[in-house]
Design an enzyme around this catalytic site. Structure first.
Site, PDB file in Angstrom:
ATOM      1  N   ARG A   1       0.834  -1.213   0.000  1.00 15.27           N
ATOM      2  CA  ARG A   1       0.000   0.000   0.000  1.00 15.27           C
ATOM      3  C   ARG A   1       0.862   1.255   0.000  1.00 15.27           C
ATOM      4  NH1 ARG A   1      -3.728  -1.813   4.631  1.00 15.27           N
ATOM      5  NH2 ARG A   1      -4.917  -3.506   3.728  1.00 15.27           N
TER       6      ARG A   1
ATOM      7  N   ARG B   1      -3.849   6.586   0.759  1.00 15.60           N
ATOM      8  CA  ARG B   1      -4.416   7.775   1.389  1.00 15.60           C
ATOM      9  C   ARG B   1      -3.467   8.517   2.319  1.00 15.60           C
ATOM     10  NH1 ARG B   1      -9.209   9.599   0.652  1.00 15.60           N
ATOM     11  NH2 ARG B   1     -10.842   8.349  -0.318  1.00 15.60           N
TER      12      ARG B   1
ATOM     13  N   ARG C   1      -7.999  11.504  -5.382  1.00 15.14           N
ATOM     14  CA  ARG C   1      -9.239  10.864  -4.974  1.00 15.14           C
ATOM     15  C   ARG C   1     -10.393  11.859  -4.857  1.00 15.14           C
ATOM     16  NH1 ARG C   1      -9.778   5.843  -2.793  1.00 15.14           N
ATOM     17  NH2 ARG C   1     -11.976   6.448  -2.958  1.00 15.14           N
TER      18      ARG C   1
ATOM     19  N   ASP D   1      -6.957  -3.201  -6.967  1.00 16.08           N
ATOM     20  CA  ASP D   1      -7.543  -3.865  -5.804  1.00 16.08           C
ATOM     21  C   ASP D   1      -7.547  -5.364  -6.091  1.00 16.08           C
ATOM     22  OD1 ASP D   1      -9.236  -3.293  -3.208  1.00 16.08           O
ATOM     23  OD2 ASP D   1     -10.280  -4.889  -4.288  1.00 16.08           O
TER      24      ASP D   1
ATOM     25  N   TYR E   1     -14.014 -13.323   0.530  1.00 15.06           N
ATOM     26  CA  TYR E   1     -14.890 -12.201   0.178  1.00 15.06           C
ATOM     27  C   TYR E   1     -16.162 -12.704  -0.515  1.00 15.06           C
ATOM     28  CZ  TYR E   1     -11.244  -8.754   1.231  1.00 15.06           C
ATOM     29  OH  TYR E   1     -10.310  -7.967   1.861  1.00 15.06           O
TER      30      TYR E   1
END
Length: 341
Positions: A26, A30, A39, A75, A150
């Site tokens: 990552r 953010r 974003r 992702d 998931y």
């Protein structure tokens, strides 16, 4: 362009390097001011599906931090769209599956993945990056168990009860689901390598929820098949999981050129267990929130625990958290670079 920094490729092969290569899971995200600005204009799926913007995001940490590798910005659920999965990426929650896979009908409805048709934007992003990057590019995918978690749970889970109920209660159906996901991720990863990715990483983020016995029965055969299918791609593959200290020996046997270690796994213990197998890791991501004196101490501890052995890629034990000060990430890179000064 020709690579000018091949440290990570050499380390992944277990060759001596003047210092450990360093990158971060990552590393685009953010915690970066530049990413937060982007974003404001794009959602995460919009970034991934726009090759020029996605390449820009992937390049941000390479330019700002001086890391030794870029990792494709995407992702792990990205290829699932191409298998007919109806999903949304919900802010501060993660993937939400609107058509969970919980019976034979759901498993059989999963379509074979054709990467060139389903994710052409991913492959084009890789081709753009290969023209611009001065460091190797890491492609990646989710491991079959993590993707299955998931699909069956319908989103993120802490206890994985639905997944385990399917495993224990309908074993044949479970293996059918895993076979489909294994084939799809093999195709996806091979396509990334063919487009130009220099390394691949398989993220089995949630497999630590399993016991060693369950891993060997329900997951390991599929991981062995996945790594066998990736061998012809001819690029190093990193095998990473979280909470996997008890699974590490089985994960080594399952395959992968490099074993990723989470921050709960003692590095000296892992190196003794794995022998000559290169390793990646394993600073606790929370350390990046600490004062610089603590960061220096912990980075030095990991370097000392590795003892200068070849085949060490410096990374975190999981991904960078959004609250991390960007200057602290850069500081870790500087500390690693001091090793060769």
């Amino acid at each position: 362009m020709d690579l000018v920094n091949d440290l990570i490729l050499r380390a992944a092969r277990g060759e001596p390097t003047p210092r450990p290569p360093v990158w971060f899971m990552r590393q685009a995200g953010r915690y970066q001011k530049a990413y937060r600005k982007l974003r404001e204009r794009y959602t995460l799926p919009e970034i991934v599906q726009n090759p020029e913007v996605c390449a820009e995001v992937t390049l941000l940490p390479v330019k700002a931090l001086g890391v030794d590798a870029a990792i494709l910005f995407a992702d792990i659920t990205t290829p699932l769209y191409g298998m007919g999965v109806d999903l949304s990426l919900v802010e501060n929650k993660g993937p939400v599956i609107h058509n969970p896979v919980r019976d034979e009908k759901g498993v059989e409805a999963l379509k074979p993945l054709v990467p060139e048709e389903a994710v052409p934007f991913v492959l084009e992003t890789i081709r753009i990056l290969k023209r611009e990057l001065p460091v190797p590019l890491i492609g990646f995918a989710g491991a079959p168990f993590t993707l299955a978690s998931y699909l069956v749970e319908g989103g993120p889970s802490r206890r994985f009860l639905r997944v385990k109920a399917l495993m224990y209660g309908e074993e044949a159906l479970w293996h059918r689901l895993m076979e489909k996901l294994t084939e799809a991720m093999a195709r996806y990863l091979r396509a990334q390598a063919e487009a130009g990715a220099d390394l691949l990483q398989v993220f089995d983020s949630w497999v630590g929820a399993l016991s060693p016995a369950d891993y060997r029965r329900y997951v390991k055969p599929h991981m062995e098949r996945l790594f066998q299918k990736l061998r012809p791609a001819g690029v190093p593959v990193i095998h990473f999981g979280v909470g996997t200290m008890g699974l590490l020996e089985d994960m080594k046997e399952a395959g992968g050129d490099v074993l990723g270690l989470d921050h709960h796994t003692p590095l000296p213990w892992a190196r003794a267990l794995l022998g000559a197998t290169p390793v990646q890791g394993n600073l606790d991501p929370a350390v990046l929130l600490a004062p610089k004196g603590v960061i220096r101490r912990e980075v030095q501890r990991i370097l000392e625990e590795n003892g200068g052995k070849s085949g060490h890629i410096f990374n975190l034990g999981h991904g960078i958290v959004p609250e991390t000060p960007e200057e602290n990430v850069r500081y870790v890179v500087e500390l690693i670079q001091e090793v060769a000064a």
